[in-house]
Scaffold this active site. Structure first.
Site, PDB file in Angstrom:
ATOM      1  N   ARG A   1      80.330  53.578  75.558  1.00  0.00           N
ATOM      2  CA  ARG A   1      80.644  55.012  75.550  1.00  0.00           C
ATOM      3  C   ARG A   1      79.460  55.829  76.075  1.00  0.00           C
ATOM      4  NH1 ARG A   1      80.357  57.969  71.185  1.00  0.00           N
ATOM      5  NH2 ARG A   1      81.116  56.362  69.778  1.00  0.00           N
TER       6      ARG A   1
ATOM      7  N   TYR B   1      92.498  75.764  89.932  1.00  0.00           N
ATOM      8  CA  TYR B   1      93.369  74.687  89.463  1.00  0.00           C
ATOM      9  C   TYR B   1      93.987  75.094  88.126  1.00  0.00           C
ATOM     10  CZ  TYR B   1      94.957  70.121  88.009  1.00  0.00           C
ATOM     11  OH  TYR B   1      95.739  69.080  87.589  1.00  0.00           O
TER      12      TYR B   1
ATOM     13  N   LYS C   1      91.785  62.221  93.101  1.00  0.00           N
ATOM     14  CA  LYS C   1      92.381  62.665  94.350  1.00  0.00           C
ATOM     15  C   LYS C   1      91.796  61.873  95.529  1.00  0.00           C
ATOM     16  CE  LYS C   1      94.459  65.548  91.587  1.00  0.00           C
ATOM     17  NZ  LYS C   1      93.965  66.872  91.306  1.00  0.00           N
TER      18      LYS C   1
END
Ligand SMILES: *Cc1c(COP(=O)(O)O)cnc(C)c1O
Length: 371
Positions: free
Chosen positions: A47, A99, A196
């Site tokens: 983590r 966005y 993306k």
């Protein structure tokens, strides 16, 4: 090195143990220590950091020309980790066209975190300067913006923000470092939804922040360790593989987008095209100055309104009806439906994400869909 070479050779050391040219995926969540307690390879728990993720961070950092990059499980996780790391009481300044996920978070989450949200158009620089003098911690930019492809003058807005002592974060997802490098122009942070164009094949979620200041990066890294927004080793590996072909794909997508924007601009069923590569676009001159090409996203409005837009979307055969962008396949969507209730996107607007197909097939598909 030129970007095309860097994209292939960054984080490309053959594995010292095996000589493997393609890096191994380290899935381990925990890492061994020597008898004295010192971690064998410098890693402790996944983590915090892991070797595969470190390779991706090095690659993205090199491409953006930063001091340190952090990668996350999604673009939203990247942006919200940055915002979560700000001191309560800080003011964050957003432009209106960003966005939709960040707009929603600005309304619903940031106030709960003790952050003040202000919205102002970055097209009016004197108004922006007024708002900045009232005290702003972070200025959030997105250029080209989603879905209206608005262009913001990076150098000017960054200059004003820095003079006012504010940090600047640029969501560089639409441009990618292939077309535009905000840190070179003085921005503090460049943000990417690596879901993306970086991933590029619509098969992996990820996000990244690239920093000029390693201390700020370390502070945000502590937030990421606590909120667990880290990227998985497999996701990191896929995005790193995507980077090898990023410059070629982004160039092909931009060329397709330019051809399709020019086709749509003279089509009688289309009332308006939004593409910064068209000389008629209000931000064309600024885009030419700060971008190498104009990107793979084109939005357009239909002269006969929403029904016509929905009909065009329903008729395509090569384009795939889906949200998202930056993949090798061309996508089409009725953007207001994707954003849902509360959207500010016009109902007659269609958004295209151009892939790497031949532009003549894409134009023929749109021609029959608009007929
Ligand atoms: C998709 C996108 C995001 C969010 O990324 P996710 O990986 O979906 O969380 C942020 N900014 C822009 C410009 C995007 O297109």
């Amino acid at each position: 090195m030129k970007l095309e070479t860097l994209a292939v050779h960054t984080a490309m050391e053959p594995d010292p143990l095996t000589g493997a040219v393609s890096p191994p995926i380290h899935l381990s969540t925990t890492f061994a220590r020597h008898p004295d307690g010192v971690p064998v390879g410098g890693y402790v728990y996944a983590r915090e950091s892991n070797p595969t993720q470190d390779l991706l961070e090095k690659a993205i950092c090199d491409l953006e020309g930063g001091q340190r990059a952090l990668v996350f499980g999604s673009g939203m996780a990247a942006g919200l980790s940055l915002l979560q790391a700000l001191e309560p009481g800080s003011t964050v300044l957003f432009p209106p066209d960003i966005y939709h996920g960040f707009r929603k978070a600005a309304q619903e989450l940031l106030p709960k975190w003790g952050l003040t949200v202000k919205t102002v158009s970055f097209q009016d620089l004197s108004r922006l300067q007024e708002v900045l003098t009232a005290g702003v911690r972070l200025v959030w930019m997105e250029t080209p913006s989603n879905p209206l492809l608005e262009i913001t003058a990076l150098s000017e807005v960054i200059g004003l923000a820095r003079t006012a002592g504010a940090l600047v974060c640029v969501d560089n997802t639409f441009a990618t470092p292939v077309l535009q490098r905000p840190l070179d122009l003085g921005a503090d942070i460049s943000l990417h939804a690596t879901t993306k164009a970086f991933g590029g094949h619509s098969d992996v979620m990820g996000g990244a922040l690239v920093f000029r200041d390693p201390l700020l990066a370390e502070h945000v890294c502590e937030t990421r360790t606590l909120n667990g927004a880290i990227a998985s080793p497999f996701a990191s590996w896929l995005i790193l593989r995507g980077i090898r072909t990023l410059p070629m794909r982004v160039e092909a997508q931009s060329r397709n987008a330019q051809a399709i924007a020019e086709f749509l601009a003279v089509h009688p069923a289309v009332s308006r095209v939004f593409y910064p590569g068209l000389p008629s676009h209000p931000g064309h001159q600024i885009a030419k100055r700060q971008m190498r090409l104009f990107g793979g996203i084109v939005s357009f409005r239909l002269a006969d309104g929403k029904e016509r837009a929905l009909r065009a979307v329903s008729r395509v055969k090569v384009f795939i009806r889906a949200t998202s962008l930056g993949g090798v396949e061309s996508l089409i969507e009725h953007r207001a439906s994707s954003e849902g209730p509360g959207t500010m996107t016009p109902e007659d607007l269609v958004r295209l994400s151009l892939g790497i197909e031949h532009h003549e097939d894409l134009i023929a598909d749109l021609e029959q869909a608009l007929a």
